[in-house]
Design a protein around this motif. Structure first.
Motif, PDB file in Angstrom:
ATOM      1  N   LYS A  60     -14.824 -27.131  17.042  1.00 49.92           N
ATOM      2  CA  LYS A  60     -15.027 -27.977  15.862  1.00 49.92           C
ATOM      3  C   LYS A  60     -15.860 -29.204  16.199  1.00 49.92           C
ATOM      4  CE  LYS A  60     -10.936 -26.621  13.222  1.00 49.92           C
ATOM      5  NZ  LYS A  60      -9.653 -27.071  12.613  1.00 49.92           N
ATOM      6  N   HIS A  61     -15.682 -29.721  17.407  1.00 46.73           N
ATOM      7  CA  HIS A  61     -16.419 -30.909  17.825  1.00 46.73           C
ATOM      8  C   HIS A  61     -17.382 -30.494  18.928  1.00 46.73           C
ATOM      9  CE1 HIS A  61     -13.637 -33.239  15.421  1.00 46.73           C
ATOM     10  NE2 HIS A  61     -12.637 -32.657  16.044  1.00 46.73           N
ATOM     11  N   THR A  62     -18.597 -30.137  18.534  1.00 50.67           N
ATOM     12  CA  THR A  62     -19.548 -29.606  19.501  1.00 50.67           C
ATOM     13  C   THR A  62     -20.126 -30.707  20.375  1.00 50.67           C
ATOM     14  OG1 THR A  62     -21.363 -29.828  17.932  1.00 50.67           O
ATOM     15  CG2 THR A  62     -20.205 -27.728  17.966  1.00 50.67           C
ATOM     16  N   SER A  63     -20.515 -30.330  21.586  1.00 45.00           N
ATOM     17  CA  SER A  63     -21.271 -31.219  22.451  1.00 45.00           C
ATOM     18  C   SER A  63     -22.752 -30.934  22.249  1.00 45.00           C
ATOM     19  CB  SER A  63     -20.884 -30.981  23.913  1.00 45.00           C
ATOM     20  OG  SER A  63     -21.366 -29.712  24.348  1.00 45.00           O
ATOM     21  N   SER A  64     -23.592 -31.628  23.015  1.00 41.92           N
ATOM     22  CA  SER A  64     -25.027 -31.390  22.891  1.00 41.92           C
ATOM     23  C   SER A  64     -25.441 -30.067  23.501  1.00 41.92           C
ATOM     24  CB  SER A  64     -25.801 -32.530  23.571  1.00 41.92           C
ATOM     25  OG  SER A  64     -25.506 -33.763  22.951  1.00 41.92           O
ATOM     26  N   PHE A  65     -24.569 -29.500  24.351  1.00 42.35           N
ATOM     27  CA  PHE A  65     -24.933 -28.300  25.092  1.00 42.35           C
ATOM     28  C   PHE A  65     -23.922 -27.193  24.810  1.00 42.35           C
ATOM     29  CE2 PHE A  65     -26.482 -31.972  27.441  1.00 42.35           C
ATOM     30  CZ  PHE A  65     -27.822 -31.678  27.565  1.00 42.35           C
ATOM     31  N   GLU A  66     -23.954 -26.654  23.592  1.00 43.79           N
ATOM     32  CA  GLU A  66     -23.024 -25.594  23.225  1.00 43.79           C
ATOM     33  C   GLU A  66     -23.660 -24.227  23.469  1.00 43.79           C
ATOM     34  OE1 GLU A  66     -19.938 -25.213  22.615  1.00 43.79           O
ATOM     35  OE2 GLU A  66     -19.574 -27.348  22.874  1.00 43.79           O
ATOM     36  N   PHE A  67     -24.119 -24.016  24.686  1.00 44.71           N
ATOM     37  CA  PHE A  67     -24.672 -22.715  25.042  1.00 44.71           C
ATOM     38  C   PHE A  67     -24.301 -22.423  26.483  1.00 44.71           C
ATOM     39  CE2 PHE A  67     -27.959 -25.877  25.896  1.00 44.71           C
ATOM     40  CZ  PHE A  67     -28.318 -25.595  27.198  1.00 44.71           C
ATOM     41  N   CYS A  68     -24.337 -21.168  26.835  1.00 41.18           N
ATOM     42  CA  CYS A  68     -24.025 -20.747  28.195  1.00 41.18           C
ATOM     43  C   CYS A  68     -25.265 -20.085  28.796  1.00 41.18           C
ATOM     44  CB  CYS A  68     -22.855 -19.770  28.200  1.00 41.18           C
ATOM     45  SG  CYS A  68     -23.243 -18.213  27.353  1.00 41.18           S
ATOM     46  N   GLU A  69     -25.154 -19.689  30.043  1.00 41.41           N
ATOM     47  CA  GLU A  69     -26.273 -19.035  30.717  1.00 41.41           C
ATOM     48  C   GLU A  69     -26.736 -17.801  29.959  1.00 41.41           C
ATOM     49  OE1 GLU A  69     -27.048 -16.426  34.775  1.00 41.41           O
ATOM     50  OE2 GLU A  69     -25.315 -17.761  34.680  1.00 41.41           O
ATOM     51  N   ASN A  70     -25.781 -16.973  29.534  1.00 40.61           N
ATOM     52  CA  ASN A  70     -26.183 -15.738  28.862  1.00 40.61           C
ATOM     53  C   ASN A  70     -26.703 -15.990  27.451  1.00 40.61           C
ATOM     54  OD1 ASN A  70     -25.455 -14.492  31.183  1.00 40.61           O
ATOM     55  ND2 ASN A  70     -24.091 -13.008  30.231  1.00 40.61           N
ATOM     56  N   GLY A  71     -26.192 -17.046  26.810  1.00 31.89           N
ATOM     57  CA  GLY A  71     -26.772 -17.421  25.528  1.00 31.89           C
ATOM     58  C   GLY A  71     -28.210 -17.881  25.684  1.00 31.89           C
ATOM     59  N   ALA A  72     -28.478 -18.622  26.778  1.00 27.63           N
ATOM     60  CA  ALA A  72     -29.849 -19.052  27.050  1.00 27.63           C
ATOM     61  C   ALA A  72     -30.753 -17.850  27.293  1.00 27.63           C
ATOM     62  CB  ALA A  72     -29.872 -19.981  28.254  1.00 27.63           C
ATOM     63  N   LYS A  73     -30.221 -16.837  27.981  1.00 24.71           N
ATOM     64  CA  LYS A  73     -31.012 -15.621  28.210  1.00 24.71           C
ATOM     65  C   LYS A  73     -31.301 -14.914  26.886  1.00 24.71           C
ATOM     66  CE  LYS A  73     -28.995 -14.826  32.786  1.00 24.71           C
ATOM     67  NZ  LYS A  73     -28.006 -14.010  33.545  1.00 24.71           N
ATOM     68  N   ALA A  74     -30.302 -14.841  26.026  1.00 23.13           N
ATOM     69  CA  ALA A  74     -30.510 -14.194  24.731  1.00 23.13           C
ATOM     70  C   ALA A  74     -31.542 -14.947  23.903  1.00 23.13           C
ATOM     71  CB  ALA A  74     -29.184 -14.091  23.976  1.00 23.13           C
ATOM     72  N   LEU A  75     -31.493 -16.277  23.962  1.00 21.44           N
ATOM     73  CA  LEU A  75     -32.454 -17.083  23.230  1.00 21.44           C
ATOM     74  C   LEU A  75     -33.855 -16.889  23.799  1.00 21.44           C
ATOM     75  CD1 LEU A  75     -34.070 -20.072  23.260  1.00 21.44           C
ATOM     76  CD2 LEU A  75     -33.219 -19.117  21.130  1.00 21.44           C
ATOM     77  N   ALA A  76     -33.959 -16.909  25.144  1.00 13.09           N
ATOM     78  CA  ALA A  76     -35.263 -16.706  25.772  1.00 13.09           C
ATOM     79  C   ALA A  76     -35.825 -15.336  25.427  1.00 13.09           C
ATOM     80  CB  ALA A  76     -35.141 -16.868  27.286  1.00 13.09           C
ATOM     81  N   TRP A  77     -34.939 -14.358  25.315  1.00 12.27           N
ATOM     82  CA  TRP A  77     -35.343 -12.990  24.996  1.00 12.27           C
ATOM     83  C   TRP A  77     -36.042 -12.928  23.644  1.00 12.27           C
ATOM     84  CZ3 TRP A  77     -33.877  -9.350  21.273  1.00 12.27           C
ATOM     85  CH2 TRP A  77     -34.125  -8.012  21.579  1.00 12.27           C
ATOM     86  N   GLU A  78     -35.527 -13.704  22.653  1.00  8.77           N
ATOM     87  CA  GLU A  78     -36.139 -13.632  21.322  1.00  8.77           C
ATOM     88  C   GLU A  78     -37.181 -14.726  21.097  1.00  8.77           C
ATOM     89  OE1 GLU A  78     -33.474 -16.010  18.057  1.00  8.77           O
ATOM     90  OE2 GLU A  78     -32.970 -13.921  18.406  1.00  8.77           O
TER      91      GLU A  78
END
Length: 794
Positions: A60-78
């Motif tokens: 509910k209270h997100t930080s500035s970095f709400e992603f993980c290594e694999n999320g970064a890979k998925a983002l880089a992929w697209e």
């Protein structure tokens, strides 16, 4: 890509500096370092877009970095700068592309134009959207029966697109909705409603902050849902014991270094995660569950005799459940000898785990596809529910069942109507809202769709995302069935294997990615997704589209519908595409649980769909939660010869479903290769091999069909005897189409009986069913592939 092809022990904790380095490397590899880094700051944020990877919920209270290594890979992929333009297809025939590995295909980059297969040149050529839609309409109108078309859905599809898709297909006249959940958590969707009245989990993310104990079955969170590690780390640091059951000792379940924690990063320290990690034998989970419940019942009897507090929650059992006597009788009839033999654990080990659970006032039971992808996945899920019900762990804060779904909206697609078995009340509401009578007959799931294709009863296959040709079992049979179809259509963002195993006519339709802005007639649009814990929230991309020729998923579906149904359609498709709020209004009309949909998604964080089981309201026929008995113990009693090994499929750390970010697997120490068979040193010696030997793997199913994958290296690994592991999807050819759970029809990817023999030939691993049938025929007539192209970048 690194040329390092080695296997070496990995000694670091999960996460940490290695995860940060891997994130930077993958962004650089996709030529999107600066743009990707900026985009990551908008991922999983209230005003941003949802991660295109796993379905773990956002805090509910997100930080500035709400992603993980694999999320970064998925983002880089697209968000890659590489582009798969028509020129790539002009330079390479489909036969040549079929010879590339999956990582090479994906590295060509984002698809930029709609493409149609030309049989005369064995190439895809660019076409207009109008021509593509006309081709689809022509084929769908030509089939004698709408049930001769299949409409596949992947978990990447938004709620809005999924609703329009099912609306189009049902107005067309069929309930053939094979989807990716049929191959992963269908056992949950089938098993839990019989037990507790809902086919979803019963916990919220904040329950992890309140629980006294977490038990994890068949889930590798460090690779498959790394953001879950934040919750597990928090529980471990609070002193809540975490018990893990898995054939592998997953590195993240041992210790984790939080990349967002400056103290751990600066001091190079890590948090131990699992209080105990039990390496259960492949397919031994039901035996463990029976053992845990058997000890609970025994200890409860001992406590009552000694006039001590009950171990079981009898107030809950008497007030909320049915079937306790039958369950106790089955547990009493199950011998400890059988439990120990089949589970690979001792009675003392099971007792040790039970003591922790018995002391907990609040416990969460987590499970993944290590439970569901079995011949008896439904029963395994129901035994997990039994374990919860015995101690009243459903319907109170800090406790409950937590199935960890795969893709980020695989659960939402089902919620808004992607199902081959539609409920009568849903169809009635659909008819009232739109004015046509939808079909009521049950349609096809993945396995039944494949069976129909093999028999020749299907002519058209349309897929909203995914890479089904790699994901399905029994490639020798199933890939040939795809190539006999009249038309295959794939709505995709990047090139994959499914585009190369195609029908007589084939289309590739490129769509917007989740991170890209979607502008329609009324302005920028948001879509919505549902996470693993039934939270629904908005997602709005901000990046510029990869190509001016891309359409959104809703626009593509509307184009197919208009071209197929024409003036007989009662749906205003253009209005829905112009304003996605209208789609959500229609979803609300058909599904009352979405009341106030548009207003509620405008609240940061979205809203919870609710769970009757969480409220201890049991939507079952009896009106109570049900203890359900499974009298069996072993996966397949017929496959018990001494030379049979039980193979389980696994994903590498640089992999998401069938998407390969690289050919490495950092946590298991594998670099630049996937030709691996993980097996215990004792098992290697027992079978007359030595580490490093090359072996062929043969399916041990006596149906007269030889299924083999060749040239895999034996790698000694801490793994239970009687079993082994290899990467998915390379192992899928060994899984017969008939090897599935009869109740959920989920393929048994996690327990495949095989035999191993010395490799017939040296060289790289090559499945005997690797090359598609038509591709093999073309390969005899055309030159083989030359050097790989350099990716085109923008």
């Amino acid at each position: 890509m690194s040329k390092d092809k080695s296997i070496r022990l990995y000694t670091h904790p999960a996460g940490g500096w290695d995860a940060l380095a891997a994130t930077g490397a993958v962004l650089a590899h996709q030529h999107t370092l600066a743009k990707g880094a900026q985009t990551l700051l908008r991922m999983n944020q209230p005003e941003g877009f949802d991660c295109p990877g796993c379905a773990w919920p956002d805090p509910k209270h997100t930080s500035s970095f709400e992603f993980c290594e694999n999320g970064a890979k998925a983002l880089a992929w697209e968000a890659t700068a590489n582009r798969c333009t028509p020129d790539v297809f002009a330079r390479h025939t489909v036969t040549e592309l079929a010879a590339w590995n999956d990582h090479e295909l994906e590295m060509t980059g984002r698809l930029t134009h709609p493409m149609a297969y030309d049989a005369g040149t064995d190439r895809y050529r660019p076409v207009s959207w109008e021509e593509a839609f006309a081709t689809i309409g022509r084929h769908l109108r030509a089939v004698p029966d709408p049930n001769m078309a299949e409409f596949y859905t992947s978990g990447r599809t938004s709620n809005e697109a999924a609703f329009l898709y099912q609306l189009f297909v049902r107005e067309y006249g069929t309930n053939n909705f094979p989807d990716c959940s049929n191959m992963c958590h269908e056992a949950t969707s089938v098993g839990l409603p019989q037990s507790i009245g809902v086919g979803k989990g019963t916990v919220l993310l904040e329950d992890f902050d309140k629980t006294d104990c977490i038990i994890i079955f068949g889930q590798n969170p460090g690779t498959n849902s790394p953001r879950m590690m934040t919750s597990l780390r928090g529980a471990a640091r609070r002193g809540a014991p975490i018990i893990s059951f898995n054939p592998f000792r997953g590195r993240a379940l041992e210790r984790f270094q939080a990349p967002q924690n400056p103290v751990e990063m600066a001091s190079l320290t890590a948090t131990p995660i699992s209080s105990a990690l039990y390496q259960v034998r492949v397919s031994g989970d039901v035996e463990v569950l029976k053992g845990l419940m058997k000890v609970l019942v025994e200890d409860d009897g001992t406590a009552r005799a000694a006039r001590q507090p009950d171990v079981l929650d009898w107030e809950f059992i008497r007030g909320h459940t049915d079937g306790i006597d039958a369950l106790v009788s089955d547990l009493e009839a199950t011998s400890w000898e059988d439990i120990e033999r089949h589970s690979g654990l001792t009675r003392a080990e099971i007792k040790s785990a039970e003591r922790i659970y018995a002391k907990a006032e609040r416990a969460i039971i987590v499970y993944g596809m290590g439970i569901t992808q079995h011949r008896h996945g439904v029963q395994a899920v129901q035994q997990l529910a039994n374990l919860c019900l015995l101690r009243g762990m459903i319907g109170k804060d800090g406790a409950g069942l937590c199935p960890v779904r795969g893709h980020s909206n695989v659960q939402g697609d089902r919620t808004v109507g992607i199902t081959e078995i539609p409920a009568a009340d849903f169809l009635a509401r659909l008819e009232v809202r739109f004015g046509f009578t939808p079909p009521a007959a049950h349609g096809h799931a993945v396995v039944t769709a494949l069976e129909a294709m093999v028999k020749g009863d299907v002519r058209v296959f349309i897929a909203m995302g995914g890479n089904i040709v790699s994901a399905i079992p029994d490639w020798a049979v199933t890939r040939g069935a795809f190539e006999r179809l009249d038309l295959t259509v794939h709505v995709s963002t990047k090139l994959n294997r499914s585009h190369l195993v195609h029908g007589q006519e084939a289309l590739i339709l490129p769509c917007l990615a989740r991170s890209e802005v979607d502008i329609q007639a009324t302005g920028p649009q948001s879509i919505t997704v549902e996470d693993s814990m039934s939270m629904v929230h908005a997602s709005a991309g901000r990046n510029a589209p990869a190509s001016a020729h891309l359409l959104s998923e809703p626009a593509i579906i509307a184009g197919m519908a208009a071209a197929t149904l024409g003036t007989r359609s009662v749906v205003d498709w253009a209005a829905f595409v112009a304003d996605y709020d209208l789609i959500r209004d229609a979803i609300e009309d058909v599904f009352p649980i979405f009341e106030g949909y548009n207003a509620r998604i405008r609240v940061p964080g979205g809203f919870h769909l609710g769970s009757t089981a969480r409220d201890r309201v049991w939507a079952t026929e009896s009106g109570k939660a049900n203890f359900l008995v499974y009298s069996g113990l072993f996966e397949d009693p017929k496959a018990q010869a001494d030379d049979v090994l039980w193979l389980t499929t696994v994903r590498s750390h640089d992999q998401y479903n069938t998407t390969l970010d690289s050919l490495s697997d950092r946590y298991r120490g594998v670099h630049g290769r996937r030709d691996i068979l993980f097996i215990s040193p004792d098992e290697i010696e027992r079978r007359g091999f030595v580490p490093g030997d090359r072996v062929d793997r043969v399916s041990a199913v006596a149906d007269g069909v030889e299924r083999m994958v060749r040239g895999f290296e034996l790698v000694p690994y801490a793994f239970p005897d009687g079993g082994c592991a290899a990467y998915y999807p390379e192992t899928n050819p060994l899984v017969p189409l008939v090897a599935h759970d009869p109740m959920s029809r989920c393929p048994s990817y996690k327990a495949v009986p095989i035999r191993i023999m010395r490799a017939r030939a040296e060289g790289q691993p090559q499945s005997v069913t690797h090359a598609p049938i038509a591709a093999r025929d073309r390969a005899q007539r055309r030159p083989q592939a030359g050097p790989r192209p350099k990716p085109e970048t923008v």
